[in-house]
Scaffold this motif. Structure first.
Motif, PDB file in Angstrom:
ATOM      1  N   GLN A 193       0.811  -1.221   0.000  1.00 11.73           N
ATOM      2  CA  GLN A 193       0.000   0.000   0.000  1.00 11.73           C
ATOM      3  C   GLN A 193       0.847   1.275   0.000  1.00 11.73           C
ATOM      4  O   GLN A 193       0.316   2.369   0.258  1.00 11.73           O
ATOM      5  CB  GLN A 193      -0.970  -0.024   1.177  1.00 11.73           C
ATOM      6  CG  GLN A 193      -1.934  -1.200   1.109  1.00 11.73           C
ATOM      7  CD  GLN A 193      -3.161  -1.038   1.959  1.00 11.73           C
ATOM      8  OE1 GLN A 193      -4.268  -1.347   1.524  1.00 11.73           O
ATOM      9  NE2 GLN A 193      -3.001  -0.569   3.173  1.00 11.73           N
ATOM     10  N   ARG A 209      -4.951  10.031  -2.234  1.00  9.28           N
ATOM     11  CA  ARG A 209      -5.174   8.779  -1.486  1.00  9.28           C
ATOM     12  C   ARG A 209      -6.455   8.860  -0.658  1.00  9.28           C
ATOM     13  O   ARG A 209      -7.175   7.882  -0.504  1.00  9.28           O
ATOM     14  CB  ARG A 209      -3.975   8.532  -0.566  1.00  9.28           C
ATOM     15  CG  ARG A 209      -4.064   7.265   0.254  1.00  9.28           C
ATOM     16  CD  ARG A 209      -2.785   7.069   1.056  1.00  9.28           C
ATOM     17  NE  ARG A 209      -2.580   5.674   1.401  1.00  9.28           N
ATOM     18  CZ  ARG A 209      -1.392   5.132   1.578  1.00  9.28           C
ATOM     19  NH1 ARG A 209      -0.303   5.841   1.456  1.00  9.28           N
ATOM     20  NH2 ARG A 209      -1.268   3.856   1.891  1.00  9.28           N
ATOM     21  N   ASP A 242      -9.813   9.894  -3.352  1.00 14.07           N
ATOM     22  CA  ASP A 242     -10.207   8.922  -4.378  1.00 14.07           C
ATOM     23  C   ASP A 242     -10.697   7.597  -3.802  1.00 14.07           C
ATOM     24  O   ASP A 242     -10.958   6.659  -4.549  1.00 14.07           O
ATOM     25  CB  ASP A 242      -9.029   8.658  -5.325  1.00 14.07           C
ATOM     26  CG  ASP A 242      -8.789   9.846  -6.259  1.00 14.07           C
ATOM     27  OD1 ASP A 242      -9.563  10.815  -6.176  1.00 14.07           O
ATOM     28  OD2 ASP A 242      -7.829   9.809  -7.044  1.00 14.07           O
ATOM     29  N   ARG A 243     -10.798   7.536  -2.470  1.00  9.91           N
ATOM     30  CA  ARG A 243     -11.280   6.284  -1.871  1.00  9.91           C
ATOM     31  C   ARG A 243     -12.659   5.929  -2.401  1.00  9.91           C
ATOM     32  O   ARG A 243     -13.588   6.729  -2.323  1.00  9.91           O
ATOM     33  CB  ARG A 243     -11.369   6.424  -0.348  1.00  9.91           C
ATOM     34  CG  ARG A 243     -10.045   6.487   0.364  1.00  9.91           C
ATOM     35  CD  ARG A 243     -10.268   6.877   1.804  1.00  9.91           C
ATOM     36  NE  ARG A 243     -10.915   8.170   1.885  1.00  9.91           N
ATOM     37  CZ  ARG A 243     -11.690   8.544   2.885  1.00  9.91           C
ATOM     38  NH1 ARG A 243     -11.927   7.709   3.889  1.00  9.91           N
ATOM     39  NH2 ARG A 243     -12.248   9.745   2.896  1.00  9.91           N
ATOM     40  N   ARG A 252     -12.089   5.999  -7.533  1.00  5.01           N
ATOM     41  CA  ARG A 252     -11.272   5.498  -8.638  1.00  5.01           C
ATOM     42  C   ARG A 252     -10.044   4.811  -8.068  1.00  5.01           C
ATOM     43  O   ARG A 252      -9.706   4.978  -6.883  1.00  5.01           O
ATOM     44  CB  ARG A 252     -10.868   6.629  -9.586  1.00  5.01           C
ATOM     45  CG  ARG A 252     -10.098   7.747  -8.922  1.00  5.01           C
ATOM     46  CD  ARG A 252      -9.777   8.864  -9.904  1.00  5.01           C
ATOM     47  NE  ARG A 252     -10.966   9.522 -10.393  1.00  5.01           N
ATOM     48  CZ  ARG A 252     -11.578  10.522  -9.757  1.00  5.01           C
ATOM     49  NH1 ARG A 252     -11.094  10.945  -8.606  1.00  5.01           N
ATOM     50  NH2 ARG A 252     -12.657  11.068 -10.241  1.00  5.01           N
ATOM     51  N   SER A 253      -9.379   4.058  -8.909  1.00  8.84           N
ATOM     52  CA  SER A 253      -8.211   3.302  -8.482  1.00  8.84           C
ATOM     53  C   SER A 253      -7.059   4.244  -8.135  1.00  8.84           C
ATOM     54  O   SER A 253      -6.787   5.218  -8.838  1.00  8.84           O
ATOM     55  CB  SER A 253      -7.781   2.351  -9.600  1.00  8.84           C
ATOM     56  OG  SER A 253      -6.596   1.698  -9.258  1.00  8.84           O
ATOM     57  N   VAL A 254      -6.387   3.955  -7.037  1.00 12.16           N
ATOM     58  CA  VAL A 254      -5.225   4.731  -6.613  1.00 12.16           C
ATOM     59  C   VAL A 254      -3.996   3.839  -6.777  1.00 12.16           C
ATOM     60  O   VAL A 254      -3.850   2.842  -6.068  1.00 12.16           O
ATOM     61  CB  VAL A 254      -5.361   5.177  -5.146  1.00 12.16           C
ATOM     62  CG1 VAL A 254      -4.098   5.919  -4.697  1.00 12.16           C
ATOM     63  CG2 VAL A 254      -6.588   6.061  -4.978  1.00 12.16           C
ATOM     64  N   PRO A 255      -3.103   4.148  -7.723  1.00 11.18           N
ATOM     65  CA  PRO A 255      -1.928   3.290  -7.949  1.00 11.18           C
ATOM     66  C   PRO A 255      -1.056   3.181  -6.701  1.00 11.18           C
ATOM     67  O   PRO A 255      -0.727   4.184  -6.069  1.00 11.18           O
ATOM     68  CB  PRO A 255      -1.183   4.003  -9.082  1.00 11.18           C
ATOM     69  CG  PRO A 255      -2.224   4.849  -9.752  1.00 11.18           C
ATOM     70  CD  PRO A 255      -3.141   5.278  -8.664  1.00 11.18           C
ATOM     71  N   ASP A 299       0.824  -2.427  -7.664  1.00  8.99           N
ATOM     72  CA  ASP A 299       0.394  -2.350  -9.065  1.00  8.99           C
ATOM     73  C   ASP A 299       1.555  -2.223 -10.044  1.00  8.99           C
ATOM     74  O   ASP A 299       1.338  -2.174 -11.253  1.00  8.99           O
ATOM     75  CB  ASP A 299      -0.535  -1.144  -9.248  1.00  8.99           C
ATOM     76  CG  ASP A 299      -1.746  -1.217  -8.330  1.00  8.99           C
ATOM     77  OD1 ASP A 299      -2.343  -2.305  -8.238  1.00  8.99           O
ATOM     78  OD2 ASP A 299      -2.075  -0.194  -7.701  1.00  8.99           O
TER      79      ASP A 299
END
Length: 537
Positions: free
Chosen positions: A284, A317, A320-321, A324-327, A331
């Motif tokens: 994470q 972080r 965007d919870r 959308r995807s948070v890199p 990843d």
């Protein structure tokens, strides 16, 4: 250290082998299968449940169950490096009693149970290749010894229902009963943080201490570079712990709360030649994007931010919870060999009595919550904030080392009229310090350039109010005082405490009085032999 013998019992398909595998993986236990002991006695016996049951019952009748401890003894003597042996599985009281007689209080008996329909369902679904199974669970139950196995729960030390617990639940409950997670939370973690506005010389102190630790952890973002003296050019660490090259046997960890620029991190990994078995990057760990860096351009102009994108990424972080995807590190394909949960690495180290050094970034005066807002960074830079990012309980902390420099600095003011990088108490010039210390102005100008952005620094008189405030926030057990050559160039030649100038000695006494902690480490210059070590630990 005494051996621990763990005996597993329970009906077929109750979860014994699953638990044994998990104990082996989590605690490096040695698993001993009783069907393998049977094969050691009679190599001709086929790996067939029926044949193995028949041979076991024959030996039980002949020895009263003592054949298990006789074979177990041989295995244990042949594997002296293991402390914990898991016997999968015992089937009658006679086997258990014989082992208890032999190993006394070092024997723990775990019995697993589950409803009959659950056992039948699991048995039908299993796909074992180690031994040949019966066609159905009903055939298993025809065996009289198997029918009596549930009775072993009466004398077990621990009984766990595997129907209402996941395999991980069973592992945790078993491990805690056995004391494998430890019986408390030993204080094995030392934390190193900055007491001012960053650039206190944390890298040099961390690198000096690093060989004393088994695990080195770094949190924060790459908006600050920690420099470590090396010849001919210093090492600069933006994401890795500063002691990475000074302590080749230490495990390296980047905590879950860290924010990284993949390109910067990858360059450090390659430069330091870190292998996946040495470096752990928590899955994470947040990645900085190009947009994050662009979004911080306004902060660069308004308050002299380093503009590395750490703040923008951190905001993303949160915002965007669920949207959308948070890199994150998990990843990135090339990082995957290094990705594993940092918490597990840290706890495993503590469980085994290993010493841990956590290195924070920037300084307490830049804390998002406790600094002079808005001239702050994007995170809490106190010891509490660093612990939270690393995932370490305060109860684990043994020492808190707060690094302070004789003249605090801040990054250069932005060019925009009326803007500045933050308040400083009694700002002075490098000319003034050059006159006081006897260090050449050109040398000071070269030193006082930021590692990351290559900008000039502002500098001020020592801020006693800031020292007091930072001490209250961090409760340091030790102070590391750096840049003492700025108090007198003669200090560069000091190798012992008493060789420091009188002015320096009086200054250190005053720092200790205000901070309420000893100045245990003193950096006299940027050199491989620069630390005067006064620690009593």
């Amino acid at each position: 250290m005494e051996k621990l013998i763990v005996l597993l019992s329970g009906a077929v398909a109750s979860g014994k082998s699953t638990l044994a595998s998990l104990l082996e993986r989590e605690f490096n236990c040695q698993v001993i299968k009783t069907w393998q002991l049977l094969q050691a006695i009679d190599p001709k016996v086929t790996p067939d449940r029926g044949a193995l049951q028949t041979l076991g019952e024959k030996l039980d009748k002949k020895t009263g169950g003592e054949w298990v401890i006789e074979e177990l003894d041989k295995v244990i003597r042949s594997l002296p490096s293991y402390r914990v042996f898991v016997v999968d599985a015992v089937r009658i009281d006679g086997q258990i009693d014989a082992i208890r007689r032999g190993y006394g209080r070092n024997v723990k008996h775990i019995h697993l149970e589950a409803p009959l329909e659950t056992l039948a369902s699991r048995y039908e679904a299993r796909n074992r290749t180690s031994i040949k199974e019966f066609e159905s669970h009903a055939e298993v139950l025809k065996d009289k010894t198997e029918q009596a196995v549930p009775e072993l729960a009466k004398t077990a030390d621990i009984v766990i229902d595997t129907h209402r617990n996941t395999p991980d639940d069973v592992l945790v409950r078993s491990g805690c009963h056995l004391g494998l997670y430890g019986r408390g939370y030993d204080r094995l973690v030392d934390v190193l943080i900055g007491g001012q506005y960053g650039s206190e010389g944390k890298g040099q102190i961390a690198a000096y201490l690093a060989p004393e630790y088994d695990v080195l952890i770094r949190v924060g973002g790459p908006n600050a570079g920690h420099s470590v003296y090396e010849h001919p050019t210093p090492d600069v660490f933006h994401s890795l712990p500063s002691g990475t090259n000074r302590s080749a046997n230490s495990k390296i960890v980047i905590g879950a709360g860290a924010v990284v620029n993949v390109d910067t991190l990858w360059k450090e990994i390659i430069t330091c030649e870190l292998s996946p078995d040495r470096l752990t990057i928590d899955p994470q760990v947040l990645l900085i994007s190009g947009k994050d860096i662009s979004r911080e351009s306004a902060n660069v102009k308004s308050m002299g931010s380093t503009g590395q994108g750490v703040g923008a990424a951190t905001a993303r972080r949160i915002l965007d919870r669920g949207v959308r995807s948070v890199p994150m590190a998990r990843d990135v394909e090339k990082l995957r060999p290094y990705v594993r949960t940092a918490h597990e690495v840290i706890e495993n180290a503590c469980r085994n009595g290993k010493r841990v050094l956590l290195e924070g970034t920037q300084g307490t005066g830049l804390s998002l919550y406790h600094g002079s807002y808005p001239h702050v960074t994007s995170r809490d830079t106190t010891v509490a904030g660093c612990l939270a990012e690393a995932g370490i309980s305060p109860s684990r902390v043994r020492k808190v080392l707060m690094v302070c420099r004789t003249y605090p600095i801040r990054v250069q003011n932005p060019e925009a009229e009326g803007k500045h990088s933050g308040p400083m108490s009694q700002e002075i010039s490098l000319d003034e310090i050059a006159q006081r210390s006897g260090i050449a102005l050109a040398e000071l100008q070269k030193t006082e350039t930021t590692t990351t952005t290559r900008r000039r620094r502002r500098i001020s008189e020592f801020d006693w109010r800031l020292l007091k405030r930072a001490s209250e926030l961090n409760a340091p057990t030790d102070i590391a005082m750096t840049f003492v050559d700025y108090l007198g160039v003669e200090n560069q030649n000091a190798r012992r405490f008493e060789q420091l100038t009188d002015v320096t000695l009086r200054f250190i006494q005053e720092v200790e009085r205000v901070a309420g902690a000893p100045v245990s480490l003193i950096a006299t210059r940027f050199h491989h032999r620069s630390i005067i070590d006064r620690r009593g630990w």
